[in-house]
Design a protein around this motif. Sequence first.
Motif, mmCIF file in Angstrom:
data_model
loop_
_atom_site.group_PDB
_atom_site.id
_atom_site.type_symbol
_atom_site.label_atom_id
_atom_site.label_comp_id
_atom_site.label_asym_id
_atom_site.label_seq_id
_atom_site.Cartn_x
_atom_site.Cartn_y
_atom_site.Cartn_z
ATOM 1 N N ARG A 31 59.360 -44.889 -26.583
ATOM 2 C CA ARG A 31 59.674 -43.578 -26.003
ATOM 3 C C ARG A 31 58.453 -42.983 -25.314
ATOM 4 O O ARG A 31 58.571 -42.287 -24.299
ATOM 5 C CB ARG A 31 60.162 -42.646 -27.116
ATOM 6 N N ALA A 32 57.264 -43.266 -25.854
ATOM 7 C CA ALA A 32 56.028 -42.785 -25.222
ATOM 8 C C ALA A 32 55.704 -43.596 -23.971
ATOM 9 O O ALA A 32 55.310 -43.048 -22.936
ATOM 10 C CB ALA A 32 54.874 -42.867 -26.221
ATOM 11 N N ILE A 33 55.885 -44.911 -24.036
ATOM 12 C CA ILE A 33 55.509 -45.787 -22.923
ATOM 13 C C ILE A 33 56.304 -45.481 -21.665
ATOM 14 O O ILE A 33 55.759 -45.414 -20.557
ATOM 15 C CB ILE A 33 55.712 -47.266 -23.323
ATOM 16 N N VAL A 34 57.627 -45.286 -21.813
ATOM 17 C CA VAL A 34 58.463 -45.123 -20.620
ATOM 18 C C VAL A 34 58.106 -43.875 -19.818
ATOM 19 O O VAL A 34 58.397 -43.789 -18.620
ATOM 20 C CB VAL A 34 59.970 -45.075 -20.975
ATOM 21 N N ARG A 35 57.473 -42.921 -20.448
ATOM 22 C CA ARG A 35 57.100 -41.705 -19.725
ATOM 23 C C ARG A 35 55.917 -41.941 -18.790
ATOM 24 O O ARG A 35 55.646 -41.133 -17.918
ATOM 25 C CB ARG A 35 56.751 -40.599 -20.721
ATOM 26 N N GLN A 36 55.195 -43.053 -19.006
ATOM 27 C CA GLN A 36 54.018 -43.387 -18.200
ATOM 28 C C GLN A 36 53.066 -42.187 -18.107
ATOM 29 O O GLN A 36 52.729 -41.719 -17.014
ATOM 30 C CB GLN A 36 54.447 -43.858 -16.805
ATOM 31 N N PRO A 37 52.620 -41.682 -19.268
ATOM 32 C CA PRO A 37 51.798 -40.471 -19.303
ATOM 33 C C PRO A 37 50.340 -40.750 -18.952
ATOM 34 O O PRO A 37 49.914 -41.906 -18.876
ATOM 35 C CB PRO A 37 51.915 -40.040 -20.757
ATOM 36 N N GLN A 38 49.581 -39.665 -18.794
ATOM 37 C CA GLN A 38 48.145 -39.813 -18.577
ATOM 38 C C GLN A 38 47.427 -40.164 -19.873
ATOM 39 O O GLN A 38 46.353 -40.759 -19.848
ATOM 40 C CB GLN A 38 47.568 -38.507 -18.022
ATOM 41 N N PHE A 75 65.589 -40.972 -23.738
ATOM 42 C CA PHE A 75 65.912 -39.544 -23.858
ATOM 43 C C PHE A 75 65.070 -38.662 -22.933
ATOM 44 O O PHE A 75 65.595 -37.812 -22.195
ATOM 45 C CB PHE A 75 65.732 -39.101 -25.316
ATOM 46 N N SER A 76 63.759 -38.835 -22.950
ATOM 47 C CA SER A 76 62.896 -37.962 -22.152
ATOM 48 C C SER A 76 63.102 -38.185 -20.652
ATOM 49 O O SER A 76 62.941 -37.259 -19.846
ATOM 50 C CB SER A 76 61.425 -38.191 -22.509
ATOM 51 N N LEU A 77 63.457 -39.407 -20.278
ATOM 52 C CA LEU A 77 63.686 -39.696 -18.859
ATOM 53 C C LEU A 77 64.953 -39.013 -18.369
ATOM 54 O O LEU A 77 65.027 -38.549 -17.215
ATOM 55 C CB LEU A 77 63.783 -41.213 -18.631
ATOM 56 N N GLU A 81 61.875 -52.680 -19.714
ATOM 57 C CA GLU A 81 60.478 -53.145 -19.633
ATOM 58 C C GLU A 81 59.729 -52.805 -20.917
ATOM 59 O O GLU A 81 58.989 -53.642 -21.448
ATOM 60 C CB GLU A 81 59.790 -52.499 -18.433
ATOM 61 N N ALA A 82 59.907 -51.586 -21.414
ATOM 62 C CA ALA A 82 59.243 -51.179 -22.657
ATOM 63 C C ALA A 82 59.756 -51.992 -23.838
ATOM 64 O O ALA A 82 58.980 -52.414 -24.707
ATOM 65 C CB ALA A 82 59.461 -49.690 -22.900
#
Length: 409
Positions: A147-154, A99-101, A117-118
């Motif tokens: 959902r958090a992982i795919v965003r590749q956040p800091q 969703f976020s992507l 991958e996630a």
Amino acid sequence: MAAVTFSDVSKIFPDGTKAVADLNLETEHEEFMVLVGPSGCGKTTALRMVAGLEEISEGEIRIGDRVVNEVSPKDRDIAMVFQTYALYPHLTVFDNIAFSLRLRKMKKQEIGKRVREAAKVLGLEPFLDRKPRALSGGQRQRVAMGRAIVRQPQAFLMDEPLSNLDAKLRVQMRAEISRLTRSLGVTTIYVTHDQVEAMTMGDRVAVMRKGELQQVAPPQELYDHPLNVFVGGFIGSPAMNLVEASLERSNGTLAAVLGDQRISLDDAVLAGRPALKSFEGRAVVLGIRPEHLEDASLVRDVPEGKRLRGEIELTEALGSELMVHFKINAPPALTEEVKELAADVGEVAVTGLEDARAEQQTTLVGRFGVESRVKDGETADVAVDTRALHFFDSESGLGIYDEPKGATQ
């Protein structure tokens, strides 16, 4: 990935309530930092300020080198995992994770690659076409993690993500989250009320009380060298026994006097806590962890000054150990910190503490070997490992050491 830094951060609500007061804390690059404390201590408010879901009243928050006080939540490059999962019920697992992507208008091929991958990392590949209602609680939490992982956040921010799971699943998910965040090398701030989660998951643990940081240190240091009586009483399960005592000298030996009983403090104890000598003749709070109390019949040659005698009130057989509740004729500690620790358990605990104080009796909990044959209603001798005793100033609540260990940062 980036460090997250609180500099003199406070949060004051419109009614004047100060939820967080002058918080100074730096979560290092790739560190798993746990914020822990009783309900209402400010830990979730601190997390929400990092996410941008609460405005900062005072101070400064940095993510990496960037001050984010005025940055909108969507531009902070963080991902948050909530206790309620916050999944879209009408979307499949794949679409929830993606969703976020899609909001970022990322290319379809890249979205598919990241989601799969996630899903592989989280063991969700067989469930990508299912909707949340067809998943277990643990699977839903994995989707939220995906959902958090795919965003590749800091940085990851996690607000009690395991609180809705049953006990067995919580243990499993604790291990999975720890493994996952370490393999990804993501800076993580994890909020929990459960100090067992804090101790088993955190590289460092920050203990909060009434909006203020009490101590931040690696889990074992918190356990072995609590800065104050609040930290000592909060960290540990079952909780540390806290008894009122006085330090008195007899025949050249310093002893902790608990009601009508004495525990001798030998040179090894005083060498580890030289400041104890300056408390001679004064009241202190004595802390004894359950694992440092044992059925004296199971320990060879326990001298008189290293044992307590008490009436067995309750035994709980846990298979690998025996939890034994026994009563001694000494008053429980009743400082403001101890009252607050009891209040976190419930009003019944506060009333029980006050009643015990009036009766000048304290119920201690010991972790006995399964070979123990103590019975409810009997009187038994209990061996005390005096090398592991904790002492706190009754007035300030601070631990009595040579110098305070694990000072707040």
